[in-house]
Motif scaffolding. Structure first.
Motif, PDB file in Angstrom:
ATOM      1  N   SER A 103       0.889  -3.654   7.892  1.00 23.28           N
ATOM      2  CA  SER A 103      -0.525  -3.991   9.209  1.00 23.28           C
ATOM      3  C   SER A 103      -1.265  -4.960   8.718  1.00 23.28           C
ATOM      4  O   SER A 103      -0.309  -5.823   7.591  1.00 23.28           O
ATOM      5  CB  SER A 103      -1.944  -2.939   9.188  1.00 23.28           C
ATOM      6  N   VAL A 104      -1.568  -6.249   9.287  1.00 23.00           N
ATOM      7  CA  VAL A 104      -1.590  -7.774   9.203  1.00 23.00           C
ATOM      8  C   VAL A 104      -2.877  -8.021   9.490  1.00 23.00           C
ATOM      9  O   VAL A 104      -3.914  -7.084  10.175  1.00 23.00           O
ATOM     10  CB  VAL A 104      -0.718  -9.009   9.783  1.00 23.00           C
ATOM     11  N   THR A 105      -4.147  -8.335   8.230  1.00 24.86           N
ATOM     12  CA  THR A 105      -5.064  -8.740   9.100  1.00 24.86           C
ATOM     13  C   THR A 105      -5.726 -10.110   8.801  1.00 24.86           C
ATOM     14  O   THR A 105      -4.632 -11.325   8.373  1.00 24.86           O
ATOM     15  CB  THR A 105      -6.135  -8.423   7.613  1.00 24.86           C
ATOM     16  N   LEU A 106      -6.025 -10.264  10.257  1.00 29.66           N
ATOM     17  CA  LEU A 106      -6.209 -11.446  10.443  1.00 29.66           C
ATOM     18  C   LEU A 106      -7.925 -12.439  10.628  1.00 29.66           C
ATOM     19  O   LEU A 106      -8.801 -11.921  10.984  1.00 29.66           O
ATOM     20  CB  LEU A 106      -6.009 -11.745  12.035  1.00 29.66           C
ATOM     21  N   ARG A 107      -7.689 -13.477   9.718  1.00 27.54           N
ATOM     22  CA  ARG A 107      -9.601 -13.989  10.233  1.00 27.54           C
ATOM     23  C   ARG A 107     -10.718 -14.452  10.777  1.00 27.54           C
ATOM     24  O   ARG A 107      -9.599 -15.090  11.685  1.00 27.54           O
ATOM     25  CB  ARG A 107      -9.369 -15.436   8.570  1.00 27.54           C
ATOM     26  N   MET A 138       0.566  -1.568   0.324  1.00 33.08           N
ATOM     27  CA  MET A 138       0.180  -0.399   0.084  1.00 33.08           C
ATOM     28  C   MET A 138       0.624   1.163   0.085  1.00 33.08           C
ATOM     29  O   MET A 138       1.703   0.902   0.198  1.00 33.08           O
ATOM     30  CB  MET A 138      -1.064   0.437   1.011  1.00 33.08           C
ATOM     31  N   ASP A 139       0.157   2.687  -0.394  1.00 31.71           N
ATOM     32  CA  ASP A 139       0.852   3.115  -0.136  1.00 31.71           C
ATOM     33  C   ASP A 139       1.875   4.074   1.614  1.00 31.71           C
ATOM     34  O   ASP A 139       0.731   2.987   2.575  1.00 31.71           O
ATOM     35  CB  ASP A 139       0.125   4.745  -0.890  1.00 31.71           C
ATOM     36  N   ALA A 140       2.375   4.421   1.422  1.00 29.92           N
ATOM     37  CA  ALA A 140       3.203   4.699   2.841  1.00 29.92           C
ATOM     38  C   ALA A 140       2.048   5.726   3.580  1.00 29.92           C
ATOM     39  O   ALA A 140       2.077   5.387   4.227  1.00 29.92           O
ATOM     40  CB  ALA A 140       4.398   5.677   2.524  1.00 29.92           C
ATOM     41  N   ASP A 141       1.528   6.342   2.962  1.00 26.89           N
ATOM     42  CA  ASP A 141       0.355   7.374   3.615  1.00 26.89           C
ATOM     43  C   ASP A 141      -1.075   7.130   2.962  1.00 26.89           C
ATOM     44  O   ASP A 141      -2.337   7.956   4.134  1.00 26.89           O
ATOM     45  CB  ASP A 141       0.640   8.778   2.931  1.00 26.89           C
ATOM     46  N   SER A 142      -1.145   5.456   3.005  1.00 26.93           N
ATOM     47  CA  SER A 142      -2.160   4.880   3.340  1.00 26.93           C
ATOM     48  C   SER A 142      -3.075   4.801   4.753  1.00 26.93           C
ATOM     49  O   SER A 142      -2.479   5.102   5.846  1.00 26.93           O
ATOM     50  CB  SER A 142      -2.800   3.455   2.956  1.00 26.93           C
ATOM     51  N   PRO A 143      -4.452   5.623   5.065  1.00 30.88           N
ATOM     52  CA  PRO A 143      -5.292   5.868   5.849  1.00 30.88           C
ATOM     53  C   PRO A 143      -5.461   4.492   7.060  1.00 30.88           C
ATOM     54  O   PRO A 143      -5.470   4.241   7.605  1.00 30.88           O
ATOM     55  CB  PRO A 143      -6.691   5.901   5.643  1.00 30.88           C
TER      56      PRO A 143
END
Length: 127
Positions: A69-73, A54-59
């Motif tokens: 950031s990691v997304t966990l199911r 993602m872009d470094a300045d992504s919200p």
């Protein structure tokens, strides 16, 4: 062509690795790394995984001091959020339900951003 089939490890710096491993085990059910080669590692359920720079300045990355950031199911976002809140963890649930599921955001004790995801739609068809 051979393809990656999922995340086989996620390693990151921690000030107190043993304590943080216990936090992940106690609050999210993620087993600590095994201490030997005879003990199986934590096994996640089969399901979709997004791996996207993602872009470094992504919200999406703005809530933490880390640049990841990691997304966990999760099977039930509501049950997981309730469990974390009972343990004193602040969790922000996104009020929207998206075509690919529901989301909530939290920060671990060392400021690492985590996103919980209850898949729906095409991503909800696990198997």
């Amino acid at each position: 062509m051979e393809k990656v089939t999922g995340i086989g490890g996620f390693f990151f710096a921690a000030e107190h690795p043993d304590e943080l491993s216990r936090w992940y085990a106690d609050h999210l059910g993620i087993d600590a790394p095994p201490g030997d080669y005879e003990t199986s590692s934590w096994r996640q359920q089969a399901g979709p995984t997004v791996f996207g720079p993602m872009d470094a300045d992504s919200p999406h990355l703005a809530t933490t001091t880390a640049r990841w950031s990691v997304t966990l199911r999760v099977e039930s976002l509501d049950r997981m959020v309730e469990q974390l809140r009972r343990a004193g963890t602040t969790v922000d649930v996104d009020p929207a339900a998206y075509p690919n599921g529901r989301f909530a955001n939290l920060v671990d004790p060392e400021g690492n951003g985590l996103q919980l995801w209850q898949p729906a739609g095409a991503d909800g068809a696990v198997g």
